[in-house]
Design a protein around this motif. Structure first.
Motif, PDB file in Angstrom:
ATOM      1  N   THR A 163      35.343   1.069 -34.336  1.00 37.47           N
ATOM      2  CA  THR A 163      35.845   1.723 -32.995  1.00 37.47           C
ATOM      3  C   THR A 163      37.003   2.646 -33.268  1.00 37.47           C
ATOM      4  OG1 THR A 163      37.313  -0.279 -32.608  1.00 37.47           O
ATOM      5  CG2 THR A 163      35.178  -0.339 -31.647  1.00 37.47           C
ATOM      6  N   ILE A 164      37.199   3.392 -32.183  1.00 38.69           N
ATOM      7  CA  ILE A 164      38.266   4.262 -32.052  1.00 38.69           C
ATOM      8  C   ILE A 164      39.363   3.520 -31.286  1.00 38.69           C
ATOM      9  CG2 ILE A 164      39.472   6.585 -31.438  1.00 38.69           C
ATOM     10  CD1 ILE A 164      37.733   6.435 -33.998  1.00 38.69           C
ATOM     11  N   ASN A 165      40.885   3.127 -31.782  1.00 38.26           N
ATOM     12  CA  ASN A 165      41.934   2.484 -30.916  1.00 38.26           C
ATOM     13  C   ASN A 165      42.685   3.530 -30.621  1.00 38.26           C
ATOM     14  OD1 ASN A 165      40.851   0.627 -33.634  1.00 38.26           O
ATOM     15  ND2 ASN A 165      40.407  -0.195 -31.746  1.00 38.26           N
ATOM     16  N   GLU A 166      43.037   4.479 -31.014  1.00 39.87           N
ATOM     17  CA  GLU A 166      44.245   5.495 -30.554  1.00 39.87           C
ATOM     18  C   GLU A 166      43.643   7.001 -30.958  1.00 39.87           C
ATOM     19  OE1 GLU A 166      48.526   6.342 -32.389  1.00 39.87           O
ATOM     20  OE2 GLU A 166      47.921   4.229 -32.444  1.00 39.87           O
ATOM     21  N   ILE A 167      44.001   7.673 -29.723  1.00 37.30           N
ATOM     22  CA  ILE A 167      44.158   9.181 -30.085  1.00 37.30           C
ATOM     23  C   ILE A 167      45.185   9.452 -28.975  1.00 37.30           C
ATOM     24  CG2 ILE A 167      42.893  11.356 -29.518  1.00 37.30           C
ATOM     25  CD1 ILE A 167      40.280   9.672 -29.373  1.00 37.30           C
ATOM     26  N   THR A 168      46.188  10.078 -30.002  1.00 38.64           N
ATOM     27  CA  THR A 168      47.644  10.510 -29.409  1.00 38.64           C
ATOM     28  C   THR A 168      48.080  11.748 -29.941  1.00 38.64           C
ATOM     29  OG1 THR A 168      48.754   9.216 -31.057  1.00 38.64           O
ATOM     30  CG2 THR A 168      48.305   7.860 -29.142  1.00 38.64           C
ATOM     31  N   PHE A 169      49.266  12.282 -29.282  1.00 37.36           N
ATOM     32  CA  PHE A 169      49.795  13.232 -30.041  1.00 37.36           C
ATOM     33  C   PHE A 169      51.084  13.127 -30.642  1.00 37.36           C
ATOM     34  CE2 PHE A 169      48.330  14.209 -25.316  1.00 37.36           C
ATOM     35  CZ  PHE A 169      47.372  15.319 -25.812  1.00 37.36           C
ATOM     36  N   LYS A 170      50.972  11.979 -31.239  1.00 32.95           N
ATOM     37  CA  LYS A 170      52.106  11.693 -32.431  1.00 32.95           C
ATOM     38  C   LYS A 170      52.141  12.742 -33.461  1.00 32.95           C
ATOM     39  CE  LYS A 170      51.861   6.853 -31.421  1.00 32.95           C
ATOM     40  NZ  LYS A 170      51.683   5.391 -32.362  1.00 32.95           N
ATOM     41  N   CYS A 228      33.612  10.868 -33.286  1.00 37.45           N
ATOM     42  CA  CYS A 228      34.982  11.138 -32.505  1.00 37.45           C
ATOM     43  C   CYS A 228      35.412  12.528 -32.619  1.00 37.45           C
ATOM     44  CB  CYS A 228      35.937   9.996 -32.835  1.00 37.45           C
ATOM     45  SG  CYS A 228      37.691  10.399 -31.987  1.00 37.45           S
ATOM     46  N   ILE A 229      35.326  12.967 -33.860  1.00 39.91           N
ATOM     47  CA  ILE A 229      35.819  14.380 -34.103  1.00 39.91           C
ATOM     48  C   ILE A 229      34.794  15.391 -33.504  1.00 39.91           C
ATOM     49  CG2 ILE A 229      36.246  15.870 -36.091  1.00 39.91           C
ATOM     50  CD1 ILE A 229      37.335  13.395 -37.590  1.00 39.91           C
ATOM     51  N   ALA A 230      33.615  15.128 -33.942  1.00 42.30           N
ATOM     52  CA  ALA A 230      32.610  16.004 -33.208  1.00 42.30           C
ATOM     53  C   ALA A 230      32.703  15.991 -31.760  1.00 42.30           C
ATOM     54  CB  ALA A 230      31.187  15.725 -33.877  1.00 42.30           C
ATOM     55  N   GLU A 231      32.872  14.916 -31.048  1.00 35.84           N
ATOM     56  CA  GLU A 231      32.803  15.130 -29.709  1.00 35.84           C
ATOM     57  C   GLU A 231      34.151  15.841 -29.135  1.00 35.84           C
ATOM     58  OE1 GLU A 231      31.712  11.176 -27.781  1.00 35.84           O
ATOM     59  OE2 GLU A 231      29.956  11.400 -28.792  1.00 35.84           O
ATOM     60  N   LEU A 232      34.998  15.363 -29.788  1.00 34.77           N
ATOM     61  CA  LEU A 232      36.337  16.223 -29.119  1.00 34.77           C
ATOM     62  C   LEU A 232      36.471  17.590 -29.470  1.00 34.77           C
ATOM     63  CD1 LEU A 232      39.029  13.537 -30.497  1.00 34.77           C
ATOM     64  CD2 LEU A 232      38.804  14.204 -28.145  1.00 34.77           C
ATOM     65  N   GLU A 233      35.591  17.873 -30.733  1.00 35.58           N
ATOM     66  CA  GLU A 233      35.441  19.355 -30.827  1.00 35.58           C
ATOM     67  C   GLU A 233      34.824  20.030 -29.918  1.00 35.58           C
ATOM     68  OE1 GLU A 233      34.170  19.476 -34.947  1.00 35.58           O
ATOM     69  OE2 GLU A 233      36.309  19.484 -35.655  1.00 35.58           O
ATOM     70  N   ALA A 234      33.417  19.312 -29.259  1.00 37.12           N
ATOM     71  CA  ALA A 234      32.714  19.660 -28.579  1.00 37.12           C
ATOM     72  C   ALA A 234      33.618  19.713 -26.887  1.00 37.12           C
ATOM     73  CB  ALA A 234      31.557  18.913 -28.129  1.00 37.12           C
ATOM     74  N   TYR A 235      34.421  18.861 -26.700  1.00 38.68           N
ATOM     75  CA  TYR A 235      35.175  18.861 -25.639  1.00 38.68           C
ATOM     76  C   TYR A 235      35.807  20.019 -25.315  1.00 38.68           C
ATOM     77  CZ  TYR A 235      38.869  17.760 -22.333  1.00 38.68           C
ATOM     78  OH  TYR A 235      39.938  17.805 -21.458  1.00 38.68           O
ATOM     79  N   PRO A 238      43.559  22.501 -29.665  1.00 37.65           N
ATOM     80  CA  PRO A 238      44.367  23.473 -28.949  1.00 37.65           C
ATOM     81  C   PRO A 238      45.552  23.220 -28.446  1.00 37.65           C
ATOM     82  CG  PRO A 238      42.021  23.632 -28.301  1.00 37.65           C
ATOM     83  CD  PRO A 238      42.234  22.357 -29.213  1.00 37.65           C
ATOM     84  N   VAL A 239      45.617  21.721 -28.075  1.00 41.07           N
ATOM     85  CA  VAL A 239      46.891  21.169 -27.684  1.00 41.07           C
ATOM     86  C   VAL A 239      47.783  20.364 -28.515  1.00 41.07           C
ATOM     87  CG1 VAL A 239      45.975  20.795 -25.234  1.00 41.07           C
ATOM     88  CG2 VAL A 239      45.445  19.058 -26.779  1.00 41.07           C
ATOM     89  N   GLY A 240      47.670  20.919 -29.783  1.00 39.80           N
ATOM     90  CA  GLY A 240      48.416  20.177 -30.827  1.00 39.80           C
ATOM     91  C   GLY A 240      47.650  19.245 -31.645  1.00 39.80           C
ATOM     92  N   PRO A 241      48.251  18.530 -32.861  1.00 42.91           N
ATOM     93  CA  PRO A 241      47.648  17.807 -33.550  1.00 42.91           C
ATOM     94  C   PRO A 241      47.189  16.626 -33.118  1.00 42.91           C
ATOM     95  CG  PRO A 241      49.595  18.350 -34.469  1.00 42.91           C
ATOM     96  CD  PRO A 241      49.507  19.249 -33.377  1.00 42.91           C
ATOM     97  N   HIS A 283      43.395   9.925 -38.918  1.00 41.20           N
ATOM     98  CA  HIS A 283      42.977  11.151 -39.292  1.00 41.20           C
ATOM     99  C   HIS A 283      43.801  12.083 -38.428  1.00 41.20           C
ATOM    100  CE1 HIS A 283      40.360  14.328 -40.534  1.00 41.20           C
ATOM    101  NE2 HIS A 283      40.439  14.774 -38.881  1.00 41.20           N
ATOM    102  N   ILE A 284      44.350  13.252 -38.643  1.00 40.71           N
ATOM    103  CA  ILE A 284      45.150  14.059 -38.199  1.00 40.71           C
ATOM    104  C   ILE A 284      44.231  15.201 -37.813  1.00 40.71           C
ATOM    105  CG2 ILE A 284      46.975  15.567 -37.628  1.00 40.71           C
ATOM    106  CD1 ILE A 284      47.646  12.475 -38.086  1.00 40.71           C
TER     107      ILE A 284
END
Length: 162
Positions: free
Chosen positions: A24-31, A48-55, A12-15, A7-8
């Motif tokens: 499990t989530i195995n990768e979160i990268t700036f690719k 994961c998406i909800a927590e990243l948005e909250a971060y 605020p720091v790019g996709p 999922h992309i």
């Protein structure tokens, strides 16, 4: 074999490219430049998406969704120490090497930091040079500065570091 999802997520720091399976989530990268087909994502992705948005909104400091990345026992020990760095704090590569009881491993610690495939969640951006400078970040130093500034502003109400 478990299905792998990609999922992309805009941020605020790019996709952010998020990869994982049903559990499990195995990768979160700036690719960048990855194209995905719309699919129904497993619950772990929604969390994961909800927590990243909250971060990024400044309302979450600790992630709870399940993560897993492959690595040697040495790499796993470094990544565990990264997770232990509190939100809004930084340590040096030497301090990180000392935390794994191997102060001579500073170069290997830096290399392992660079191999982290779970950016932000395994907060490799919180490791800085011994002199306080921003060094070594695969996503680009501007992203490292943005993430550290974001955490400092949310934690302390102002920009204290840089």
């Amino acid at each position: 074999m478990m299905e792998i999802y990609t999922h992309i997520m805009p941020s605020p720091v790019g996709p952010l490219t998020i990869r994982g399976n049903d559990t499990t989530i195995n990768e979160i990268t700036f690719k960048e430049g990855i194209v995905t087909e719309p699919v129904t994502l497993p619950e772990v992705f929604r969390l994961c998406i909800a927590e990243l948005e909250a971060y990024f909104a400044g309302t979450l400091e600790t992630f709870t969704f399940p993560i897993e990345q492959q690595g040697t026992p040495f790499q796993q020990s470094v990544w565990q120490q990264l997770i232990a760095i509190p939100y809004g704090h930084t340590i040096s590569y030497l301090q990180l090497a000392k935390r794994i009881n191997n102060p001579k491993s500073i170069r290997a610690v830096g290399t392992t930091n660079g191999k982290n495939q779970l950016v932000i969640v395994v907060p490799c951006h919180r490791v800085i040079g011994s002199n306080g400078s921003l060094v070594g970040f695969g996503g680009g130093l501007w992203r490292k500065k943005w993430l550290l500034d974001h955490e400092m502003k949310k934690k302390y109400g102002s920009n204290l570091l840089f």
